[in-house]
Design an enzyme around this catalytic site. Structure first.
Site, PDB file in Angstrom:
ATOM      1  N   GLU A 176      11.372  10.027  22.529  1.00 19.13           N
ATOM      2  CA  GLU A 176      10.682  10.277  23.799  1.00 19.13           C
ATOM      3  C   GLU A 176      10.078  11.690  23.839  1.00 19.13           C
ATOM      4  OE1 GLU A 176      13.816   9.968  23.123  1.00 19.13           O
ATOM      5  OE2 GLU A 176      15.156  11.010  24.509  1.00 19.13           O
ATOM      6  N   SER A 226      20.276  11.361  14.392  1.00 19.52           N
ATOM      7  CA  SER A 226      21.479  12.158  14.104  1.00 19.52           C
ATOM      8  C   SER A 226      22.652  11.253  13.733  1.00 19.52           C
ATOM      9  CB  SER A 226      21.819  13.012  15.323  1.00 19.52           C
ATOM     10  OG  SER A 226      21.994  12.174  16.452  1.00 19.52           O
ATOM     11  N   CYS A 281      15.142  16.629   8.005  1.00 18.10           N
ATOM     12  CA  CYS A 281      16.430  16.114   7.519  1.00 18.10           C
ATOM     13  C   CYS A 281      16.640  16.474   6.065  1.00 18.10           C
ATOM     14  CB  CYS A 281      16.491  14.613   7.694  1.00 18.10           C
ATOM     15  SG  CYS A 281      15.299  13.774   6.660  1.00 18.10           S
ATOM     16  N   GLU A 382      25.410  20.355  11.414  1.00 16.58           N
ATOM     17  CA  GLU A 382      23.965  20.347  11.194  1.00 16.58           C
ATOM     18  C   GLU A 382      23.331  21.157  12.328  1.00 16.58           C
ATOM     19  OE1 GLU A 382      21.683  16.704  11.928  1.00 16.58           O
ATOM     20  OE2 GLU A 382      20.417  17.184  10.214  1.00 16.58           O
TER      21      GLU A 382
HETATM   22  P1  NAD Z   1      18.621  11.717  17.878  1.00 14.42           P
HETATM   23  O1  NAD Z   1      19.746  11.039  17.181  1.00 14.42           O
HETATM   24  O2  NAD Z   1      18.913  12.539  19.079  1.00 14.42           O
HETATM   25  O3  NAD Z   1      17.535  10.633  18.358  1.00 14.42           O
HETATM   26  C1  NAD Z   1      17.033   9.652  17.467  1.00 14.42           C
HETATM   27  C2  NAD Z   1      16.567   8.455  18.280  1.00 14.42           C
HETATM   28  O4  NAD Z   1      17.676   7.901  18.990  1.00 14.42           O
HETATM   29  C3  NAD Z   1      15.521   8.784  19.329  1.00 14.42           C
HETATM   30  O5  NAD Z   1      14.562   7.749  19.362  1.00 14.42           O
HETATM   31  C4  NAD Z   1      16.310   8.854  20.617  1.00 14.42           C
HETATM   32  O6  NAD Z   1      15.561   8.493  21.751  1.00 14.42           O
HETATM   33  C5  NAD Z   1      17.418   7.862  20.389  1.00 14.42           C
HETATM   34  N1  NAD Z   1      18.654   8.222  21.095  1.00 14.42           N
HETATM   35  C6  NAD Z   1      19.016   9.448  21.532  1.00 14.42           C
HETATM   36  N2  NAD Z   1      20.230   9.396  22.098  1.00 14.42           N
HETATM   37  C7  NAD Z   1      20.657   8.120  22.006  1.00 14.42           C
HETATM   38  C8  NAD Z   1      21.855   7.451  22.393  1.00 14.42           C
HETATM   39  N3  NAD Z   1      22.857   8.097  22.968  1.00 14.42           N
HETATM   40  N4  NAD Z   1      21.945   6.130  22.127  1.00 14.42           N
HETATM   41  C9  NAD Z   1      20.945   5.477  21.519  1.00 14.42           C
HETATM   42  N5  NAD Z   1      19.800   6.067  21.124  1.00 14.42           N
HETATM   43  C10 NAD Z   1      19.651   7.368  21.352  1.00 14.42           C
HETATM   44  O7  NAD Z   1      17.857  12.569  16.756  1.00 14.42           O
HETATM   45  P2  NAD Z   1      16.676  13.609  16.969  1.00 14.42           P
HETATM   46  O8  NAD Z   1      17.222  14.835  17.606  1.00 14.42           O
HETATM   47  O9  NAD Z   1      15.497  12.952  17.565  1.00 14.42           O
HETATM   48  O10 NAD Z   1      16.308  13.909  15.444  1.00 14.42           O
HETATM   49  C11 NAD Z   1      16.968  14.846  14.645  1.00 14.42           C
HETATM   50  C12 NAD Z   1      18.054  14.192  13.835  1.00 14.42           C
HETATM   51  O11 NAD Z   1      17.498  13.158  13.003  1.00 14.42           O
HETATM   52  C13 NAD Z   1      18.720  15.160  12.852  1.00 14.42           C
HETATM   53  O12 NAD Z   1      20.104  14.891  12.833  1.00 14.42           O
HETATM   54  C14 NAD Z   1      18.078  14.812  11.524  1.00 14.42           C
HETATM   55  O13 NAD Z   1      18.852  15.146  10.384  1.00 14.42           O
HETATM   56  C15 NAD Z   1      17.937  13.344  11.656  1.00 14.42           C
HETATM   57  N6  NAD Z   1      16.942  12.816  10.736  1.00 14.42           N
HETATM   58  C16 NAD Z   1      17.383  12.124   9.666  1.00 14.42           C
HETATM   59  C17 NAD Z   1      16.473  11.635   8.744  1.00 14.42           C
HETATM   60  C18 NAD Z   1      16.944  10.874   7.545  1.00 14.42           C
HETATM   61  O14 NAD Z   1      16.108  10.303   6.878  1.00 14.42           O
HETATM   62  N7  NAD Z   1      18.220  10.816   7.239  1.00 14.42           N
HETATM   63  C19 NAD Z   1      15.092  11.860   8.925  1.00 14.42           C
HETATM   64  C20 NAD Z   1      14.684  12.574  10.049  1.00 14.42           C
HETATM   65  C21 NAD Z   1      15.616  13.050  10.948  1.00 14.42           C
END
Ligand code: NAD
Length: 497
Positions: A176, A226, A281, A382
């Site tokens: 979002e 995450s 990531c 992280e």
């Molecule tokens: P996030 O986990 O906060 O959000 C990811 C997605 O989940 C978003 O679309 C968000 O709206 C949704 N979301 C958020 N809270 C939620 C909940 N409680 N229940 C269900 N869905 C929920 O991650 P972020 O802050 O957007 O991104 C950064 C994280 O992503 C870092 O930990 C990074 O390492 C990771 N990441 C991993 C990779 C990989 O390939 N392993 C790639 C990019 C980013």
């Protein structure tokens, strides 16, 4: 104030949900739009659209699907700058960095254009007398992608082109914080000739995600974000009987051996730690200095890091932009406070960094810690910001034991001129993606992307050949055409031959 619509049934539509979230420009701190936070009714509308489009798309010959992908590829190339601009504006990464990340996403579409070849099955003639066997790979149905804020175009492109190429229909729920790239890509794919309903975009938070992953008509879920949320998504999808791949967070180590070219290693580490303000990531957040390399390495990193031009993401010459939100900037800054309190040596302090022309932007300078130990929170957690921790060890064995004991296993790298050290590292390290003198070893699109341990829950990696396996089910057909000589097997276990 502009409200970002959803993309359902091949067009932009307003959400029914009444909750909204602000979309900000991290360089200025200004709110640029509102994004609706979908409720279960909005999600059901998108699922019904994807469901209605499924049979027609599934039955479209792969070669025709590939032609739509080829048109989409051309439109992506023609709009690469616009997508990079949108990614940069909502995320805060610099324009050249955003261009590179969109390029890496476009490469997945290049691979997906080969789908007729990728879907070919196997055939074995005469496994028994007059008996032949062949295999099919068939699509799953409605697939869902849930993506993080840090790659507004690239991570969605890891998912929907491959899923759609395989004959599925798709619902994308981007972060979002960065909704606009996904909307633009849905518009472009529709303009490329994709039938209405094959790709849908919804927005939202936990409410939208919970509705998607519990929906009876959703067959499979790809998640990137995450680790705590990835783990929950994996468990919940498994409970609902859905196929799932959930990529999580990371703590990526780079080992620098005493025989490494120090200037090259330092330059690589500075790019990998502070590029995209550390919000990757695959960012290197831990440098493991082996033996006497530590002193000159820390000095070289510091000299380069303190010269990084930090500023608004669209300004010429800027190499590091702001963090995604004020809250995230404060969280990262709080980790620098913790590192100091825990006793690490703060060599470079990025806290309190200001850009005079943009006083409300979410800026931090690069921070560098030396003498970090594995018990400190700056090592364990992280941080996902421009903070690099240096740990000192005496041997490659010690470095590898540390990395293998870490719960994450996304990416890692070794800097060395020794083939022997590099080979041992490559063979023995418990991490999914390994670089040898390459700090960010993101695989090319014709391989697959995935970490180990707490960096990926599931069995199959993203994009590349493993995505074909993830987005399809295998079927094995054993056939016989004569009624002439051979006899049916009656009640006994059928044997071949
Ligand atoms: P996030 O986990 O906060 O959000 C990811 C997605 O989940 C978003 O679309 C968000 O709206 C949704 N979301 C958020 N809270 C939620 C909940 N409680 N229940 C269900 N869905 C929920 O991650 P972020 O802050 O957007 O991104 C950064 C994280 O992503 C870092 O930990 C990074 O390492 C990771 N990441 C991993 C990779 C990989 O390939 N392993 C790639 C990019 C980013």
């Amino acid at each position: 104030m502009k409200t970002i619509p959803l993309w359902i049934g091949g067009k932009a539509v307003a959400a029914a949900a009444t909750r909204n979230a602000p979309v900000t420009n991290p360089s200025t701190g200004a709110v640029s739009a509102q994004v609706p936070l979908c409720d279960a009714a909005d999600i059901d509308r998108a699922v019904q659209s994807a469901r209605a489009a499924y049979a027609g798309w599934r039955d479209t010959p792969p070669v025709r699907r590939a032609r739509v992908l080829q048109q989409f590829l051309q439109l992506l190339q023609a709009n690469q700058k616009e997508l990079a601009r949108l990614a940069s504006e909502e995320h805060g990464k610099t324009l050249p960095d955003a261009m590179g990340s969109v390029q890496r996403g476009i490469e997945v579409v290049e691979f997906a254009c080969g789908i007729p070849h990728l879907l070919k099955g196997e055939y074995a003639a005469s496994v028994g007398t007059g008996v032949d066997v062949h295999t099919l790979r068939q699509p799953l149905g409605v697939c869902v992608g849930i993506t993080p804020f840090n790659f507004p175009a690239m991570v969605p492109l890891w998912m929907f082109p491959m899923a759609i190429a395989c004959g599925n229909t798709f619902i994308l729920k981007p972060s979002e914080k960065v909704p606009s790239c996904s909307m633009k890509m849905a518009e472009l794919f529709t303009a490329a000739g994709l039938p209405d309903g094959v790709l849908n975009v919804v927005h939202g938070d936990k409410v939208a995600v919970d509705a998607l992953i519990a929906h009876a008509d959703v067959a499979a879920v790809s998640f990137v974000g995450s680790t705590p949320i990835a783990r929950t998504i994996y468990e919940t999808c498994a409970k609902h009987g859905k196929r799932v791949q959930a990529l999580g967070g990371a703590k990526n180590h780079a080992v620098v051996m005493p025989d490494a070219d120090i200037d090259f290693a330092a330059e690589s580490l500075v790019g990998a730690a502070f590029g995209s303000a550390g919000e990757r990531c695959m960012a290197i957040s831990v440098a493991v200095a082996v033996g006497e390399v530590a002193e000159p390495l820390v000095a070289a990193i510091r000299a380069k890091a303190e010269k990084i031009p930090v500023g608004p993401s669209d300004a010429d010459g800027v190499e590091m932009g702001p963090l995604v939100t004020a809250a995230h900037r404060d969280r990262v800054s709080g980790y620098v406070d913790k590192g100091v309190a825990e006793g690490a040596t703060l060599v470079l302090d990025g806290r309190g960094f200001k850009v005079a022309s943009h006083p409300d932007g979410f800026y931090l300078g690069p921070s560098l810690f030396d003498q970090v130990s594995t018990g400190m929170s700056i090592y364990r957690d992280e941080i996902f910001g421009p903070v690099l921790c240096v740990l000192r060890v005496n041997s490659l064995d010690e470095a590898m034991a540390m990395i293998n004991a870490n719960p994450y296993g996304n990416g890692t790298a070794i800097f060395t001129t020794s083939g022997e050290a590099a080979r041992r590292f490559e063979q023995e390290i418990q991490v999914g993606m390994v670089g040898v003198n390459v700090p960010i070893p993101v695989p090319a699109s014709f391989f697959s992307f995935g970490g180990w341990k707490a960096s990926l829950f599931g069995d199959l990696h993203a994009y590349g050949p493993e995505a074909v396996s993830f987005y399809t089910r295998g079927k094995v057909i054993t056939s016989r055409w004569p009624h002439q000589e051979s006899k049916a097997t009656g009640l006994n276990m059928p044997t071949l031959g």
